[in-house]
Design an enzyme around this catalytic site. Structure first.
Site, short mmCIF file in Angstrom:
data_model
loop_
_atom_site.label_atom_id
_atom_site.label_comp_id
_atom_site.label_asym_id
_atom_site.label_seq_id
_atom_site.Cartn_x
_atom_site.Cartn_y
_atom_site.Cartn_z
N LYS A 194 0.96 -1.14 0.41
CA LYS A 194 -0.24 0.11 -0.45
C LYS A 194 0.56 1.56 -0.27
O LYS A 194 2.17 1.19 0.22
CB LYS A 194 -1.22 0.11 1.39
CG LYS A 194 0.16 -0.08 2.47
CD LYS A 194 -1.59 0.63 3.84
CE LYS A 194 -0.72 0.73 4.81
NZ LYS A 194 -2.62 0.52 5.73
N SER B 124 -9.75 4.95 -14.16
CA SER B 124 -8.28 4.20 -13.22
C SER B 124 -7.50 6.03 -12.46
O SER B 124 -8.41 6.94 -11.97
CB SER B 124 -7.25 3.81 -14.26
OG SER B 124 -7.11 5.12 -14.92
N TYR C 7 -7.43 0.83 -11.17
CA TYR C 7 -6.92 0.19 -11.67
C TYR C 7 -5.90 0.57 -12.11
O TYR C 7 -5.60 2.04 -12.33
CB TYR C 7 -6.81 -0.48 -13.07
CG TYR C 7 -7.15 0.31 -14.28
CD1 TYR C 7 -6.95 0.69 -15.03
CD2 TYR C 7 -8.33 0.29 -14.33
CE1 TYR C 7 -7.48 1.02 -16.22
CE2 TYR C 7 -9.19 0.76 -15.19
CZ TYR C 7 -8.17 1.34 -16.19
OH TYR C 7 -8.38 2.25 -17.70
#
Length: 121
Positions: free
Chosen positions: A9, A25, A58
């Site tokens: 992360k 995205s 994404y």
């Protein structure tokens, strides 16, 4: 059997742009992608610390060194420029793999500069 586990992360990134007129995205600076071991096209969850929004999208590669964190398409409605977000990636693992895997956490400041990185213990 496999289970989905935290893979990596980017913690507390600042949104630098929100582009509604884009296919979709999140555009992330290539340096930050590399630091968090993210890949182009990889599915990620975005958590907006400011407003509680949580959604999936994404990754698109941004220019190295620009510190971009740009939400594109419909995701642009989920955050304001300057909002703090967490970009979370997961991986499917066997129970045995999950027992030994260490997720990679990249800590950022308000300018999206890396202040630390570690494998989660």
């Amino acid at each position: 059997m496999t289970i989905d586990m935290l893979y990596s992360k980017l913690h507390r990134a600042a949104v630098t742009d929100a582009n509604l007129n884009y296919v979709g995205s999140i555009t992330i600076d290539r340096e930050l992608m590399d630091a968090a071991k993210l890949r182009v096209g990889q599915k990620v969850d975005i958590v907006n610390v400011n407003n509680g929004e949580r959604f999936s999208t994404y990754v698109i590669e941004g220019e190295r060194g620009k510190r971009d964190m740009c939400l594109n398409g419909a995701a642009a409605r989920k955050a304001e420029i300057g909002d703090i977000i967490i970009v979370i990636a997961y991986a499917s693992m066997t129970i045995e793999e999950a027992e030994i895997f260490k997720p990679h956490i990249v800590l950022l400041n308000s300018d999206n500069e890396i202040t630390g990185a570690k494998d989660y213990v």
